[in-house]
Design a protein around this motif. Structure first.
Motif, PDB file in Angstrom:
ATOM      1  N   ALA A   1       0.844  -1.204   0.000  1.00  0.00           N
ATOM      2  CA  ALA A   1       0.000   0.000   0.000  1.00  0.00           C
ATOM      3  C   ALA A   1       0.878   1.251   0.000  1.00  0.00           C
ATOM      4  N   VAL A   2       2.012   1.198   0.671  1.00  0.00           N
ATOM      5  CA  VAL A   2       2.943   2.331   0.663  1.00  0.00           C
ATOM      6  C   VAL A   2       3.539   2.492  -0.735  1.00  0.00           C
ATOM      7  N   LYS A   3       3.909   1.386  -1.370  1.00  0.00           N
ATOM      8  CA  LYS A   3       4.401   1.458  -2.757  1.00  0.00           C
ATOM      9  C   LYS A   3       3.347   2.081  -3.664  1.00  0.00           C
ATOM     10  N   GLN A   4       2.092   1.700  -3.452  1.00  0.00           N
ATOM     11  CA  GLN A   4       0.996   2.251  -4.255  1.00  0.00           C
ATOM     12  C   GLN A   4       0.913   3.763  -4.062  1.00  0.00           C
ATOM     13  N   GLU A   5       0.974   4.212  -2.813  1.00  0.00           N
ATOM     14  CA  GLU A   5       0.916   5.659  -2.557  1.00  0.00           C
ATOM     15  C   GLU A   5       2.122   6.355  -3.183  1.00  0.00           C
ATOM     16  N   GLN A   6       3.311   5.785  -3.025  1.00  0.00           N
ATOM     17  CA  GLN A   6       4.511   6.400  -3.599  1.00  0.00           C
ATOM     18  C   GLN A   6       4.391   6.520  -5.120  1.00  0.00           C
ATOM     19  N   CYS A   7       3.869   5.501  -5.753  1.00  0.00           N
ATOM     20  CA  CYS A   7       3.665   5.530  -7.201  1.00  0.00           C
ATOM     21  C   CYS A   7       2.645   6.612  -7.564  1.00  0.00           C
ATOM     22  N   TYR A   8       1.534   6.666  -6.847  1.00  0.00           N
ATOM     23  CA  TYR A   8       0.520   7.696  -7.092  1.00  0.00           C
ATOM     24  C   TYR A   8       1.113   9.091  -6.905  1.00  0.00           C
ATOM     25  N   LEU A   9       1.911   9.275  -5.864  1.00  0.00           N
ATOM     26  CA  LEU A   9       2.548  10.575  -5.648  1.00  0.00           C
ATOM     27  C   LEU A   9       3.451  10.930  -6.829  1.00  0.00           C
ATOM     28  N   ASN A  10       4.195   9.948  -7.339  1.00  0.00           N
ATOM     29  CA  ASN A  10       5.070  10.189  -8.490  1.00  0.00           C
ATOM     30  C   ASN A  10       4.273  10.613  -9.728  1.00  0.00           C
ATOM     31  N   HIS A  11       3.044  10.131  -9.851  1.00  0.00           N
ATOM     32  CA  HIS A  11       2.205  10.475 -11.002  1.00  0.00           C
ATOM     33  C   HIS A  11       1.373  11.727 -10.753  1.00  0.00           C
ATOM     34  N   SER A  12       1.421  12.274  -9.528  1.00  0.00           N
ATOM     35  CA  SER A  12       0.600  13.433  -9.166  1.00  0.00           C
ATOM     36  C   SER A  12       1.396  14.709  -8.967  1.00  0.00           C
ATOM     37  N   LEU A  13       2.669  14.576  -8.610  1.00  0.00           N
ATOM     38  CA  LEU A  13       3.488  15.739  -8.268  1.00  0.00           C
ATOM     39  C   LEU A  13       4.648  15.897  -9.243  1.00  0.00           C
TER      40      LEU A  13
ATOM     41  N   GLY B   1       8.556  17.232  -9.965  1.00  0.00           N
ATOM     42  CA  GLY B   1       9.774  17.246  -9.158  1.00  0.00           C
ATOM     43  C   GLY B   1      10.400  15.877  -9.042  1.00  0.00           C
ATOM     44  N   ASP B   2      11.206  15.727  -8.003  1.00  0.00           N
ATOM     45  CA  ASP B   2      11.929  14.474  -7.792  1.00  0.00           C
ATOM     46  C   ASP B   2      10.974  13.307  -7.611  1.00  0.00           C
ATOM     47  N   GLN B   3      11.343  12.183  -8.172  1.00  0.00           N
ATOM     48  CA  GLN B   3      10.545  10.969  -8.040  1.00  0.00           C
ATOM     49  C   GLN B   3      10.889  10.254  -6.732  1.00  0.00           C
ATOM     50  N   LEU B   4       9.866   9.780  -6.049  1.00  0.00           N
ATOM     51  CA  LEU B   4      10.073   8.984  -4.837  1.00  0.00           C
ATOM     52  C   LEU B   4      10.524   7.586  -5.219  1.00  0.00           C
ATOM     53  N   ASP B   5      11.369   6.994  -4.395  1.00  0.00           N
ATOM     54  CA  ASP B   5      11.657   5.570  -4.544  1.00  0.00           C
ATOM     55  C   ASP B   5      10.386   4.822  -4.157  1.00  0.00           C
ATOM     56  N   GLU B   6       9.947   3.911  -4.988  1.00  0.00           N
ATOM     57  CA  GLU B   6       8.764   3.104  -4.681  1.00  0.00           C
ATOM     58  C   GLU B   6       9.235   1.857  -3.939  1.00  0.00           C
TER      59      GLU B   6
ATOM     60  N   PRO C   1      10.427   9.833   6.090  1.00  0.00           N
ATOM     61  CA  PRO C   1      10.272  11.290   6.064  1.00  0.00           C
ATOM     62  C   PRO C   1      10.086  11.878   4.657  1.00  0.00           C
ATOM     63  N   VAL C   2      10.682  11.274   3.642  1.00  0.00           N
ATOM     64  CA  VAL C   2      10.541  11.793   2.280  1.00  0.00           C
ATOM     65  C   VAL C   2       9.120  11.552   1.763  1.00  0.00           C
ATOM     66  N   THR C   3       8.588  10.362   2.026  1.00  0.00           N
ATOM     67  CA  THR C   3       7.209  10.073   1.626  1.00  0.00           C
ATOM     68  C   THR C   3       6.237  10.940   2.416  1.00  0.00           C
ATOM     69  N   GLU C   4       6.509  11.151   3.689  1.00  0.00           N
ATOM     70  CA  GLU C   4       5.633  12.009   4.492  1.00  0.00           C
ATOM     71  C   GLU C   4       5.643  13.437   3.951  1.00  0.00           C
ATOM     72  N   ALA C   5       6.811  13.950   3.602  1.00  0.00           N
ATOM     73  CA  ALA C   5       6.902  15.307   3.051  1.00  0.00           C
ATOM     74  C   ALA C   5       6.139  15.404   1.726  1.00  0.00           C
ATOM     75  N   ALA C   6       6.270  14.387   0.877  1.00  0.00           N
ATOM     76  CA  ALA C   6       5.557  14.383  -0.407  1.00  0.00           C
ATOM     77  C   ALA C   6       4.044  14.291  -0.173  1.00  0.00           C
ATOM     78  N   THR C   7       3.631  13.520   0.818  1.00  0.00           N
ATOM     79  CA  THR C   7       2.207  13.411   1.157  1.00  0.00           C
ATOM     80  C   THR C   7       1.674  14.761   1.597  1.00  0.00           C
ATOM     81  N   ARG C   8       2.418  15.445   2.450  1.00  0.00           N
ATOM     82  CA  ARG C   8       2.011  16.775   2.913  1.00  0.00           C
ATOM     83  C   ARG C   8       1.940  17.770   1.745  1.00  0.00           C
ATOM     84  N   ARG C   9       2.917  17.719   0.861  1.00  0.00           N
ATOM     85  CA  ARG C   9       2.915  18.611  -0.307  1.00  0.00           C
ATOM     86  C   ARG C   9       1.690  18.329  -1.184  1.00  0.00           C
ATOM     87  N   PHE C  10       1.422  17.052  -1.424  1.00  0.00           N
ATOM     88  CA  PHE C  10       0.250  16.689  -2.215  1.00  0.00           C
ATOM     89  C   PHE C  10      -1.021  17.207  -1.547  1.00  0.00           C
TER      90      PHE C  10
END
Length: 91
Positions: A26-38, A40-45, A51-60
């Motif tokens: 489910a975390v991989k799914q969110e990371q992938c969705y974030l990569n397709h929504s934002l 900038g830098d791509q998250l490692d899935e 902390p990087v995924t949390e920051a991207a979640t907050r930005r989204f």
């Protein structure tokens, strides 16, 4: 196939509430969705909600104008699903 939705991410159909410290598909799914929504830098899935995924979640969440708490719950999943499948980025 006509009428079929092409999903960009296929790690999990589960949408549990996830936050820093969560791991798994489910975390991989969110990371992938974030990569397709934002932009900038791509998250490692990698399936690790750190902390990087949390920051991207907050930005989204901020860009989508929803509650900014760094937690991916029902509202965030709903908006992520929309934006990951949109033709543009939320920001």
């Amino acid at each position: 196939m006509p009428g079929e939705i092409n999903q960009p991410c296929n790690y999990s159909v589960q949408r549990p509430t996830i936050k820093r410290g969560s791991t798994g598909d489910a975390v991989k799914q969110e990371q992938c969705y974030l990569n397709h929504s934002l932009t900038g830098d791509q998250l490692d899935e990698d399936g690790v909600f750190g902390p990087v995924t949390e920051a991207a979640t907050r930005r989204f969440q901020s860009c989508a104008d929803i509650t900014v708490d760094g937690i991916c719950g029902p509202q965030t999943w709903s908006f992520l699903t929309f934006w990951a499948n949109a033709s543009d980025f939320v920001c």
